[in-house]
Write an enzyme that holds these catalytic residues in place. Structure first.
Site, PDB file in Angstrom:
ATOM      1  N   GLU A 144       0.898  -1.161   0.000  1.00  0.00           N
ATOM      2  CA  GLU A 144       0.000   0.000   0.000  1.00  0.00           C
ATOM      3  C   GLU A 144       0.927   1.198   0.000  1.00  0.00           C
ATOM      4  OE1 GLU A 144      -1.224   2.913   0.711  1.00  0.00           O
ATOM      5  OE2 GLU A 144      -2.718   2.666   2.306  1.00  0.00           O
ATOM      6  N   GLU A 153       4.322   8.497  -4.082  1.00  0.00           N
ATOM      7  CA  GLU A 153       5.146   7.984  -2.981  1.00  0.00           C
ATOM      8  C   GLU A 153       6.178   6.986  -3.473  1.00  0.00           C
ATOM      9  OE1 GLU A 153       2.610   6.701   0.286  1.00  0.00           O
ATOM     10  OE2 GLU A 153       1.932   8.759   0.569  1.00  0.00           O
TER      11      GLU A 153
HETATM   12  N1  SAH Z   1       0.895  -1.177   4.942  1.00  0.00           N
HETATM   13  C1  SAH Z   1       0.401  -0.279   5.945  1.00  0.00           C
HETATM   14  C2  SAH Z   1       1.051   1.091   5.876  1.00  0.00           C
HETATM   15  C3  SAH Z   1       1.010   1.785   4.547  1.00  0.00           C
HETATM   16  S1  SAH Z   1       1.773   3.369   4.556  1.00  0.00           S
HETATM   17  C4  SAH Z   1      -1.099  -0.184   5.828  1.00  0.00           C
HETATM   18  O1  SAH Z   1      -1.624  -0.489   4.759  1.00  0.00           O
HETATM   19  O2  SAH Z   1      -1.785   0.207   6.778  1.00  0.00           O
HETATM   20  C5  SAH Z   1       3.181   3.101   3.567  1.00  0.00           C
HETATM   21  C6  SAH Z   1       4.432   2.749   4.377  1.00  0.00           C
HETATM   22  O3  SAH Z   1       5.403   2.304   3.453  1.00  0.00           O
HETATM   23  C7  SAH Z   1       5.072   3.883   5.128  1.00  0.00           C
HETATM   24  O4  SAH Z   1       5.248   3.477   6.455  1.00  0.00           O
HETATM   25  C8  SAH Z   1       6.430   4.096   4.443  1.00  0.00           C
HETATM   26  O5  SAH Z   1       7.438   4.445   5.374  1.00  0.00           O
HETATM   27  C9  SAH Z   1       6.693   2.744   3.836  1.00  0.00           C
HETATM   28  N2  SAH Z   1       7.484   2.651   2.593  1.00  0.00           N
HETATM   29  C10 SAH Z   1       7.244   3.302   1.440  1.00  0.00           C
HETATM   30  N3  SAH Z   1       8.058   2.871   0.455  1.00  0.00           N
HETATM   31  C11 SAH Z   1       8.835   1.901   1.008  1.00  0.00           C
HETATM   32  C12 SAH Z   1       9.863   1.076   0.492  1.00  0.00           C
HETATM   33  N4  SAH Z   1      10.203   1.123  -0.793  1.00  0.00           N
HETATM   34  N5  SAH Z   1      10.464   0.208   1.338  1.00  0.00           N
HETATM   35  C13 SAH Z   1      10.089   0.147   2.634  1.00  0.00           C
HETATM   36  N6  SAH Z   1       9.117   0.892   3.165  1.00  0.00           N
HETATM   37  C14 SAH Z   1       8.484   1.762   2.368  1.00  0.00           C
END
Ligand code: SAH
Length: 681
Positions: A144, A153
């Site tokens: 996500e 993002e």
């Molecule tokens: N999966 C959770 C949070 C989603 S928010 C849910 O659905 O509730 C997205 C998260 O991904 C954030 O915490 C951000 O720090 C992390 N993130 C984004 N790109 C990333 C990457 N390439 N590798 C590791 N973490 C990542």
């Protein structure tokens, strides 16, 4: 260890690097983050869970072990869903250390230690192999990583890398696919966020028109996304020119390419008009069949869309480089260009296909006219607000005389131009973009002072004293409404250059407050407890801890036209600031109580500034009116208001006795320019 954080100082208007506790940055990140909002997004959570269950079943049916890679695990939610759905093992990758730590705790608390391994790395750093972070490649990819623009993002490069190095060929992906939709509209309101409309000034010697530089005509503006709660835009504020069309889709179960590219769609206008704006949103299909769909479609496309309120995913407004007349039934081509992180749009008339293709350049837009660098979208809207301009014109007419020496203190303001046309003898202002004055042949008429107000010398003013000091006031560094009180500090700094009977416009300002019940905004600060059966209280505690990190809780800026609320109290003036005098040494404080005249949950207090231009002309940057007997509020659409959330109300599910009054203590610290506040219910 200490870290430095950039923050505008409201007493100097300048950016300063403040030494903050090393944890400050991350507390801000957590406190203001969208994690809670995501956990409250029931529609999203339910559909992810369904999609994950279906993906695990498909893998199991093939007789394979289900090995999950969850990139950006946050609280660990999606990995816990996968483990509950029967996955054999989950690799939960999270780059943000405080979140990875939280995920470890949450996974443990929910009893998934043996099934989920939290990896605190960026996914592109993750290694696979017997000694690696992952024993083997995964066959289910869960993520996500989407923002309102879908790709902002960094979802595309992350997927590209994951398919190359972290997952098996033919893996299952949840979501399976994302699709971006667009609709062409004409909207004076939204277009006013992107172009400066001519400003008409009735001067004594005839009508004057303030125009924008010709470079603005085809200027593509800035590439930053304009994301808003489109569900708050009344249908009377735009005209639909085309049906909704699919712009492009991304299949996440196949290798993804992040390199710059473009997509095009043919549109057949359903109405003739001026194509100005592309409205856009996306949906995600959690499974290949498309049966589990989560959509951001606005209310006129999907009437139930307003039921699932969310703030972490909204809708996008894209501005075409220039407005283009279209005729009903006469086909046009819309091109979406993208790089790894952002999108922008162009419209072309249906000429030869080849000719059109040759036109497509995929460089990201760069503002050529400088206006889009000086003014952001709400600021454009504010400057285009004719009603507001009229109030400034009327009040300037009251105070200006033919021998007036006028000094304007406000960022990127039209006031110096208005003052000049309305007959001031001499007009000075601080920094402005030259192209604008040139377009209006004002380069010799209005003097630009290339110094900060604190460093003003009489030679800047050609040894004259200022008889009229004006400001909107507006400063680009202001975050909260009262930060524009920098005008008062600047006014104090230039005191020795003012005549004894100087007129200051606005003559004063006042801080106003009202207690409100939000329709939805309260959710972003409310605890989640459990989410789809998983205990995520650790996250709640973490957010609470971060919100309380500073000694006193802070108000936060929100553009309330996007967040409906109803008033529970009458609006109340709580502090006044007299610009005719200099900033006093001692703090300004007030205490009192507001009666709650309407039934409802007191989610918080909203605070805003009103500027009293003259004795009888005022402009509000907050409440415009309470529209009906239910207490629904109409807010200034160009400004952010300050919101102070009452955690005690937001956190209790059932409030048995509603308070009848709220007491407050508000303190304006004249040394720092900040306002501290405390409320008791
Ligand atoms: N999966 C959770 C949070 C989603 S928010 C849910 O659905 O509730 C997205 C998260 O991904 C954030 O915490 C951000 O720090 C992390 N993130 C984004 N790109 C990333 C990457 N390439 N590798 C590791 N973490 C990542």
């Amino acid at each position: 260890m200490k870290t430095f954080c950039g923050r505008a100082n409201p007493t100097t208007g300048a950016m300063e690097w403040l030494e903050e506790d090393e944890n400050y940055d991350y507390h801000q990140e957590i406190a203001r983050s969208r994690y809670a909002d995501m956990l409250h997004d029931k529609d999203r959570n339910v559909k992810y869970y369904q999609g994950i269950r279906a993906a695990v079943s498909r893998v199991k049916e093939r007789g394979e072990k289900a090995i999950v890679l969850d990139i950006g695990t946050g609280t660990g939610l999606l990995s816990m869903m996968a483990a509950s759905a029967g996955a054999d093992f989950c690799y939960a990758v999270e780059v943000f250390k405080p979140m990875a730590n939280a995920a470890v705790k949450i996974v443990e608390k929910n009893g998934f230690c043996g099934k989920i391994k939290v990896i605190n790395k960026h996914s592109t750093e993750v290694t696979v192999g017997p000694d690696g972070d992952m024993q083997c490649r995964a066959n289910i990819l869960v993520t996500e990583l989407f923002d309102t623009e879908l790709i902002g993002e960094g979802a595309l490069p992350t997927y590209e890398h994951a398919h190359k190095y972290l997952v098996q060929e033919g893996c299952e992906a949840v979501p399976h696919r994302a699709t971006v939709y667009v609709q062409l509209v004409e909207s004076k309101r939204m277009w006013s966020w992107n172009k400066l409309f001519p400003v008409h000034v009735e001067a004594e010697d005839g009508e004057k028109i303030i125009v924008s530089p010709s470079e603005m005509e085809n200027c593509p503006g800035v590439p930053s996304v304009c994301d808003i709660q489109l569900n708050q835009m009344p249908s009377s504020d735009f005209t639909i020119l085309s049906d909704v069309v699919t712009m492009f889709s991304v299949d996440f179960s196949k290798p993804v390419r992040s390199a710059s590219t473009y997509y095009r769609a043919q549109l057949e206008p359903v109405k003739s008009g001026k194509a100005q704006i592309v409205l856009s949103w996306w949906d995600i299909d959690m499974d290949p069949s498309g049966m589990i769909n989560c959509t951001m479609a606005p209310y006129w496309v999907k009437s139930t869309s307003a039921f699932q309120w969310r703030d972490h995913w909204m809708q996008c407004v894209y501005f075409l480089p220039n407005e283009e007349p279209v005729l009903q039934g006469e086909k046009v081509y819309l091109t979406a260009c993208r790089d790894e992180y952002s999108l922008w749009y162009k419209l072309q008339k249906a000429r030869g296909e080849e000719e059109n293709k040759a036109d497509v350049r995929v460089e990201s837009p760069v503002c050529r006219c400088q206006a889009h660098l000086l003014w952001n979208r709400p600021r454009f809207g504010e400057l285009n607000d004719q009603n507001r301009t009229r109030q400034y014109i009327e009040s300037l007419m009251k105070v200006l005389k033919t021998d007036s020496v006028c000094l304007c203190i406000s960022d990127g303001s039209l006031l110096p131009v208005l003052a000049h046309y309305l007959g001031a003898k001499q007009v000075h202002c601080f920094f402005f973009f030259f192209k604008f004055f040139k377009a209006n042949h004002l380069e010799d008429k209005i003097k630009i002072i290339e110094a900060r107000p604190e460093l003003l010398t009489s030679s800047h003013l050609e040894d004259k004293k200022v008889s009229v000091l004006v400001g909107e006031p507006f400063f680009t560094t202001s975050l909260l409404p009262w930060h524009n009180l920098y005008f008062w500090y600047a006014r104090t700094a230039v005191t020795s250059h003012l005549t004894n009977n100087v007129t200051v416009l606005p003559q004063s300002a006042s801080l106003h407050m009202m207690i409100v019940e939000f329709q939805d905004l309260w959710r972003i600060r409310s605890p989640c407890g459990t989410c789809e059966g998983f205990d995520v209280q650790t996250m709640d505690d973490m957010i609470k801890n971060s919100l309380n990190f500073r000694e006193s809780k802070e108000a936060e800026p929100h553009p309330l036209w996007e967040y409906p609320c109803k008033s529970l109290s009458d609006p109340q003036e709580v502090l006044t600031f007299d610009f005719r005098k200099t900033v006093p040494q001692q703090c300004l404080s007030t205490e009192g109580s507001v009666n709650l005249s309407r039934k409802g949950k007191s989610h918080g207090a909203v605070l805003w500034m009103e500027y009293h231009l003259t004795a009888d002309i005022s402009v509000s940057t907050g409440l415009i009116q309470i529209s009906n007997e239910k207490g629904n509020c109409e807010w200034n659409p160009h400004c952010k208001q300050a919101v102070y959330f009452f955690s005690s109300v937001i956190e209790s599910e059932t409030l048995s006795d509603l308070p009848s009054a709220v007491t407050y203590a508000i303190n304006f610290n004249t040394k720092t320019g900040e306002i501290a506040m405390d409320f008791q219910l």
